[in-house]
Design an enzyme around this catalytic site. Structure first.
Site, short mmCIF file in Angstrom:
data_model
loop_
_atom_site.label_atom_id
_atom_site.label_comp_id
_atom_site.label_asym_id
_atom_site.label_seq_id
_atom_site.Cartn_x
_atom_site.Cartn_y
_atom_site.Cartn_z
NE ARG A 115 -3.86 -0.16 2.12
CZ ARG A 115 -4.77 0.00 3.07
NH1 ARG A 115 -4.90 -0.88 4.03
NH2 ARG A 115 -5.54 1.06 3.07
CB SER A 168 -6.19 10.90 4.14
OG SER A 168 -5.58 9.85 4.89
CG ASP A 325 -13.39 2.20 5.57
OD1 ASP A 325 -12.57 2.27 4.64
OD2 ASP A 325 -13.13 2.56 6.74
C1 S3P Z 1 -9.19 5.18 8.70
C2 S3P Z 1 -9.23 6.08 7.67
C3 S3P Z 1 -9.63 5.75 6.30
C4 S3P Z 1 -10.35 4.40 6.24
C5 S3P Z 1 -9.65 3.36 7.06
C6 S3P Z 1 -9.57 3.77 8.52
C7 S3P Z 1 -8.79 5.65 10.05
O1 S3P Z 1 -8.49 5.70 5.47
O2 S3P Z 1 -10.51 3.96 4.91
O3 S3P Z 1 -10.33 2.11 6.97
O4 S3P Z 1 -9.07 4.97 11.04
O5 S3P Z 1 -8.17 6.72 10.13
P1 S3P Z 1 -7.84 7.04 4.82
O6 S3P Z 1 -7.33 7.88 5.90
O7 S3P Z 1 -6.75 6.50 3.94
O8 S3P Z 1 -8.92 7.69 4.05
#
Ligand code: S3P
Length: 454
Positions: A115, A168, A325
């Site tokens: 990733r 994000s 998600d």
């Molecule tokens: C999360 C943020 C999201 C989400 C992930 C959990 C978190 O990702 O898709 O399952 O707990 O901060 P991104 O920050 O990459 O959008």
């Protein structure tokens, strides 16, 4: 392990609880480790992702019966910290650990090692951190292992202002965690507000934050650096709940209540989408618990035996970060709605636990649903009447794909096989059992052949 899922003949009926929110769980472990005394985490989910965070702190000398170190230490045996399948563990720890006077290395499972990590490493380097990943094998990006060299004596991270191109919560949280130790303010601006659990928890623990819309500022000037210990009850995971809510909507005769679910507005996009599709997803507020709103979710089947009920919708724009998600499971609802559902602005799905655009399109087609990939989303032509075609599909090691496929299989015309379902334990360890308790037939078997023999 594989699942054999048989078509369900009657509705899902009952009152259920889902595992607690893993996003909040990760943050509670991190902040609990930094707090100045013992913190209590009630209803912590022992899903594998949260356990990855817990174990990483164990390796840094933080006992989890009593979280009272107030700081983290060099990993005890110097081994890399294993973040398992959890992107949140890796990205948040990168933020916290790059501000320390000891070095560390972050690794994960096969999926996590692929990733993209530059999104978090690059802004951390700009504020003076010594962190780097490996060159990404196919893209102009970096992947784990992430190697973090210590800040030397007298060195400190600087203040920083970052405008994120894509909302994000992981990048924002990494910057805020590193900002706890910086000499200067941390300002993060997002195009739209992503989940704000870090901000809520920081505010609760006395960290000096200011927030306006989707801009957050942490200014440590004049702060004594003390993080107050806390006692938190973690709400049910709305992402986990969305699988049950969609299941209840696509299975005629269902009446389901999911209790004590977190309904932070940055997380409830899926329920808004479902209501726009004429599906049942009513939130009955239960007030705030530990700084997060919770509700009971009341659902009854949107579809009847004739297939009438849900209609297609458009998912894009500001809704996407609030439902990111849940898009795989929303595709299941779209598969049973009349009309064509279009998902746009969701290219981020390509870099989750699997490429969820490609995987979900493949899974939908295997079940006889007409689905087309778009560069940043999908087009799904609903098939509201009659059963779907039973299928054998691979989860690609992605928990949300495995669970979405199981829901499609419940509406199949015969038994279906979902391969490689161990990954479901990362977020929803009791998923198959919960559905079985509600009347579904899901058998977990070692490995099953096409004829359905384990
Ligand atoms: C999360 C943020 C999201 C989400 C992930 C959990 C978190 O990702 O898709 O399952 O707990 O901060 P991104 O920050 O990459 O959008």
């Amino acid at each position: 392990m594989d699942w054999i899922v048989r078509p369900i003949a009657q509705g899902l009926r009952g009152v259920v609880r889902v595992p607690s929110d893993k996003s909040i769980g990760h943050r509670a472990v991190i902040l609990g480790a930094l707090a100045d005394g013992t913190s209590t985490l009630r209803r912590f989910s022992f899903g594998e992702d949260n356990v990855s965070t817990l174990k990483a702190f164990e390796a840094m000398g933080v006992a989890h019966e009593i979280l009272e170190q107030g700081s983290v230490k060099q990993p005890i045996d110097g081994r890399p910290l294993d973040c398992g399948n959890s992107g949140t563990t890796m990205r948040l720890l990168a933020g916290l650990l790059c501000a320390q006077e000891f070095g560390s290395t972050l690794v994960g499972d096969e999926s996590l090692m692929r990733r993209p990590m530059r999104r978090v490493l690059e802004p951390l380097r700009r504020r003076g951190a010594h962190c780097r990943g490996q060159k990404h094998p196919t893209k102009d990006d970096e992947t784990a292992p992430i190697r973090i060299a210590p800040l030397v004596e007298g060195e400190a991270l600087t203040g920083i202002e970052v405008a994120l191109e894509i909302a994000s919560a992981q990048v924002k949280s990494a910057l805020l965690l590193s900002g706890l130790y910086a000499h200067g303010p941390t300002v993060v601006q997002e195009p739209t507000l992503s989940r704000d659990h870090t901000e809520r928890m920081f505010e609760g623990a006395g960290v000096p934050l200011r927030r306006v819309g989707s801009v957050v500022q942490l200014d440590p000037a004049g702060w004594d650096g003390r993080i107050a210990p806390f006692d938190i009850t973690i709400p049910g995971d709305p992402s986990a709940a969305s699988f049950l809510v969609v299941a209840a909507n696509v299975i005629p005769g269902s009446v389901l209540r999911v209790v004590d679910v977190g309904v932070n507005p940055t997380r409830t996009g899926a329920f808004d989408v479902l209501r726009a599709m004429n599906a049942g997803a009513e939130l009955v507020s239960k007030g705030d618990v530990s700084g997060e709103p919770i509700a009971h979710l009341e659902t009854s089947a949107a579809v009847d035996e004739s297939g009438a009920g849900m209609r297609a919708t458009m998912i894009g724009g500001e809704l996407v970060p609030r439902a990111i998600d849940e898009i795989p499971v929303l595709c299941v609802a779209a598969a049973r709605a009349s009309g064509t559902t279009v998902v746009r602005d969701a290219a981020e799905l390509r870099v989750k636990e699997s490429d969820r655009i490609a995987t979900m399109a493949e899974v939908l087609r295997a079940f006889g649903v007409d689905a087309r990939e778009l560069p940043d989303g999908l087009e799904i032509v609903g098939k509201p009447t009659g059963p779907l075609r039973a299928a054998t599909v691979a989860s690609k090691g992605d928990h949300r794909i495995a669970m979405s496929a199981a829901l499609l299989a419940l509406r199949g015309d015969g038994p279906s096989i979902i391969r490689d379902v161990d990954c479901v334990a990362t977020s929803f360890p009791g998923f198959a059992r919960t559905l079985a308790d509600l009347g579904a037939s899901i058998d977990e078997v070692e490995e099953v052949d096409e004829a359905g023999h384990g």
